[in-house]
Design a protein around this motif. Structure first.
Motif, PDB file in Angstrom:
ATOM      1  N   SER A 179       0.319   0.293 -31.158  1.00 52.41           N
ATOM      2  CA  SER A 179      -0.724  -0.708 -31.352  1.00 52.41           C
ATOM      3  C   SER A 179      -1.486  -0.440 -32.649  1.00 52.41           C
ATOM      4  O   SER A 179      -1.733  -1.354 -33.444  1.00 52.41           O
ATOM      5  CB  SER A 179      -1.678  -0.669 -30.149  1.00 52.41           C
ATOM      6  N   PRO A 187      -7.870 -12.599 -38.409  1.00 46.07           N
ATOM      7  CA  PRO A 187      -9.243 -12.316 -37.976  1.00 46.07           C
ATOM      8  C   PRO A 187      -9.302 -11.817 -36.532  1.00 46.07           C
ATOM      9  O   PRO A 187      -8.308 -11.896 -35.807  1.00 46.07           O
ATOM     10  CB  PRO A 187      -9.941 -13.674 -38.090  1.00 46.07           C
ATOM     11  N   SER A 188     -10.444 -11.295 -36.136  1.00 43.86           N
ATOM     12  CA  SER A 188     -10.641 -10.851 -34.750  1.00 43.86           C
ATOM     13  C   SER A 188     -11.940 -11.435 -34.218  1.00 43.86           C
ATOM     14  O   SER A 188     -12.694 -12.069 -34.959  1.00 43.86           O
ATOM     15  CB  SER A 188     -10.678  -9.328 -34.661  1.00 43.86           C
ATOM     16  N   HIS A 189     -12.206 -11.147 -32.956  1.00 48.19           N
ATOM     17  CA  HIS A 189     -13.428 -11.615 -32.298  1.00 48.19           C
ATOM     18  C   HIS A 189     -14.699 -11.149 -33.017  1.00 48.19           C
ATOM     19  O   HIS A 189     -15.719 -11.830 -32.982  1.00 48.19           O
ATOM     20  CB  HIS A 189     -13.421 -11.116 -30.854  1.00 48.19           C
ATOM     21  N   THR A 247     -14.939 -10.499 -36.343  1.00 48.24           N
ATOM     22  CA  THR A 247     -14.939 -10.820 -37.771  1.00 48.24           C
ATOM     23  C   THR A 247     -16.042 -11.853 -38.039  1.00 48.24           C
ATOM     24  O   THR A 247     -16.001 -12.946 -37.472  1.00 48.24           O
ATOM     25  CB  THR A 247     -13.569 -11.399 -38.199  1.00 48.24           C
ATOM     26  N   GLU A 272     -12.460  -3.383 -31.490  1.00 41.02           N
ATOM     27  CA  GLU A 272     -12.153  -4.681 -30.881  1.00 41.02           C
ATOM     28  C   GLU A 272     -10.637  -4.882 -30.790  1.00 41.02           C
ATOM     29  O   GLU A 272     -10.103  -5.280 -29.759  1.00 41.02           O
ATOM     30  CB  GLU A 272     -12.805  -5.803 -31.696  1.00 41.02           C
ATOM     31  N   SER A 313      -8.678  -3.061 -28.016  1.00 40.45           N
ATOM     32  CA  SER A 313      -9.192  -3.185 -26.638  1.00 40.45           C
ATOM     33  C   SER A 313      -8.085  -3.410 -25.610  1.00 40.45           C
ATOM     34  O   SER A 313      -8.313  -3.263 -24.415  1.00 40.45           O
ATOM     35  CB  SER A 313     -10.238  -4.298 -26.555  1.00 40.45           C
ATOM     36  N   GLY A 314      -6.893  -3.741 -26.059  1.00 39.90           N
ATOM     37  CA  GLY A 314      -5.772  -3.905 -25.126  1.00 39.90           C
ATOM     38  C   GLY A 314      -5.052  -2.603 -24.816  1.00 39.90           C
ATOM     39  O   GLY A 314      -4.015  -2.607 -24.157  1.00 39.90           O
ATOM     40  N   ASN A 315      -5.573  -1.488 -25.304  1.00 34.96           N
ATOM     41  CA  ASN A 315      -5.005  -0.171 -25.009  1.00 34.96           C
ATOM     42  C   ASN A 315      -6.069   0.706 -24.368  1.00 34.96           C
ATOM     43  O   ASN A 315      -7.045   1.095 -25.010  1.00 34.96           O
ATOM     44  CB  ASN A 315      -4.492   0.505 -26.287  1.00 34.96           C
TER      45      ASN A 315
END
Lengths: 318, 211
Positions: free
Chosen positions: B151, B164-166, B168, B183, B186-188
């Motif tokens: 990841s 971009p991300s949440h 940004t 951010e 966050s999926g790990n």
């Protein structure tokens, strides 16, 4: 997982025809929700039609000045698309607020619209659930219902719609384009796409047997400030308790759509009409007819406060 | 319960058999045919390029990419955690993108290129991210680590590509920061909470890239 057979669709028409002809057939694209549910045997398709190779992965302008988003465009690509970032910021923001980086890389536009509820009673096969097993009852009503819906609910089901993307699509008045088993194309306004539970909570969309989503179209961009605010139990990678998608116009007007509180992505004309009167008035209009439980009554307050926060942010910027 | 009637005894006997068979399978090295579950409805040929090697498998369509990697190709570096897309231990890079290998079917990836932790680096020649995880103590028990590293490698590429991300602020100006890394990772999930050290490792690799 229950055994199933698998095929790759070679054309949209072929996919729709096969799906209608084979009882128990389902389309698979990203698969991030379907496979999860298949492992739990909540979804038990007998045949999977892989639609990933149908070429429905483009984002292109429409003659009307809007945007056509292919059904297979991945959430990551839609959020990062330059036109979407510039002209439909609320859609980028909503997508980025959902799931994790890994899931957004796989999840598709059409699949996101069709994702199923995260009601814990839907997921727990030891519990009654009218959505999972029609007629079995609802474990959530009278159960632990903190995360569940307060608008559009029925005596049969109080499940919430989990999508962030769909809330932005609802705000933007998207249309869902499909092809039916008879090969006929149609466009369904997003407002009519998701259905309310009533006494048939297992039916969640206006799609007919075999009908396949080919794209989602957005009308011309709406000028103003695009925002998406999601309130959840963790800072990242959690479903919304409450979310608000909004576009604030320069004239003091605005439009609003809500996630986490409805049986479907929620929007009312009355809330938009109240935009110039402030957060309290918008919340009151949006929450008209809300039906809460002991556990989720807090969502009404949270909607108002989330709106208040957005208004303050807007005023600070202007 | 599924229709198969399992008793505690038959389950224990079954587990013992699996345990006894495990060393043989592990030492086999190459892809082997695996017994399939009852009611299976036909095998499907699947061709993958895994860590630069072309492999040909015959798979029950129910086989997830994760199980194809672990059970059929014996690439057990990729871990099965929650098996439902919540923990990220199964993260691999497919066609240049990180995904949860537990939530996708191997048959859907016929013809695809897959990179697992074994393909990023080896004990003799570590990937910079692997080296940085060691330097910064980016793990304790190590179970989530292969997924974290796959990841992390993909995250730096996503930032470089301007995705971009949440968090940004300006969607058109994607820049590296601890906030962005947190951010995007966050999926790990790391049960040992090595998070600060993982961020330190990622920053080190990102810095090397810049230089």
């Amino acid at each position: 997982m229950k055994p199933f057979t698998y095929s790759r669709a070679t054309s949209v028409a072929d996919a729709a025809k096969t799906a209608a002809a084979m009882q128990g057939a389902r389309f698979i694209a990203g698969g991030t929700n379907l496979l999860d549910l298949m492992k739990l045997q909540i979804e038990t398709p007998t045949h999977l039609i892989d639609v990933n190779h149908l070429g429905l992965d483009r984002i292109e302008p429409t003659p009307e000045g809007g945007l056509r988003i292919g059904a297979l465009v991945r959430n990551t690509d839609l959020a990062a698309d330059k036109t979407v970032r510039r002209d439909y910021g609320v859609l980028s923001r909503a997508l980025l607020a959902g799931a994790s980086g890994q899931l957004r890389n796989k999840a598709t536009t059409a699949g996101n619209l069709l994702q199923r509820t995260r009601c814990p009673y839907f997921y727990d096969t030891n519990m009654p659930c009218n959505k999972r097993k029609p007629g079995s009852g609802c474990g959530a009503i009278g159960g632990i219902s903190r995360s569940l819906a307060i608008l559009g609910v029925s005596d049969a089901c109080i499940a919430q719609h989990p999508s962030d993307m769909a809330v932005a699509m609802r705000l933007l008045d998207a249309q869902v384009e499909t092809v039916g088993a008879d090969g006929v194309a149609r466009a369904i306004p997003i407002a009519d796409f998701h259905t309310l539970p009533g006494d048939t909570p297992h039916i969640e969309s206006a799609l007919k047997n075999g009908e396949i989503i080919t794209s989602v179209t957005l009308p011309k961009p709406i000028g103003g400030t695009h925002v998406y605010r999601k309130v959840r139990d963790r800072a990242s990678y959690a479903f919304a308790l409450v979310s608000v998608a909004a576009v604030f116009g320069k004239d003091g007007g605005g439009r609003f759509a809500f996630g986490g509180i409805g049986a479907k992505p929620w929007r009312t004309p009355a809330a938009d009409a109240a935009a110039s009167s402030g957060a309290k008035a918008v919340a009151e209009a949006a929450l008209s007819g809300a039906r809460t439980t002991y556990h989720n009554a807090f969502k009404k307050t949270l909607v108002e406060r989330t709106l208040a926060s957005l208004y303050r942010q807007k005023e600070a910027r202007s | 319960m599924p229709s198969d009637h399992l008793t505690r005894r038959s389950l224990l006997q079954g587990s013992a058999a699996v345990a006894a068979a495990a060393p043989t399978l592990a030492s086999a090295g190459a892809a082997t045919a695996r017994p399939t579950a009852k009611g299976e409805t036909g095998m499907i040929p699947v061709e993958l390029t895994v860590n630069g090697r072309e492999v040909h498998l015959q798979l029950d369509p129910r086989t997830t990419l994760l199980d194809a990697l672990r059970e059929h190709l014996h690439l057990t570096g990729t871990k099965k955690g929650c098996d439902q897309g919540q923990c990220g231990a199964c993260t691999v890079i497919v066609e240049g993108r990180r995904i949860n290998s537990c939530l996708t079917l191997a048959v859907m990836h016929d013809g695809d290129t897959v990179t697992t932790i074994e393909g990023l680096g080896t004990a003799d020649k570590l990937h910079p991210m692997q080296r940085a995880f060691i330097t910064h103590d980016g793990y304790q028990c190590g179970y989530c680590t292969p997924g974290q590293i796959c990841s992390a490698v993909a995250v730096l590429e996503e930032i470089a590509a301007g995705v971009p991300s949440h968090v940004t602020d300006d969607l058109d100006r994607v820049a590296l920061s601890d906030r962005e890394l947190r951010e995007r990772m966050s999926g790990n999930i790391c049960r040992c909470a090595a998070y600060p050290n993982i961020i330190a490792a990622m920053n080190e690799v990102a810095g090397e890239k810049k230089a």
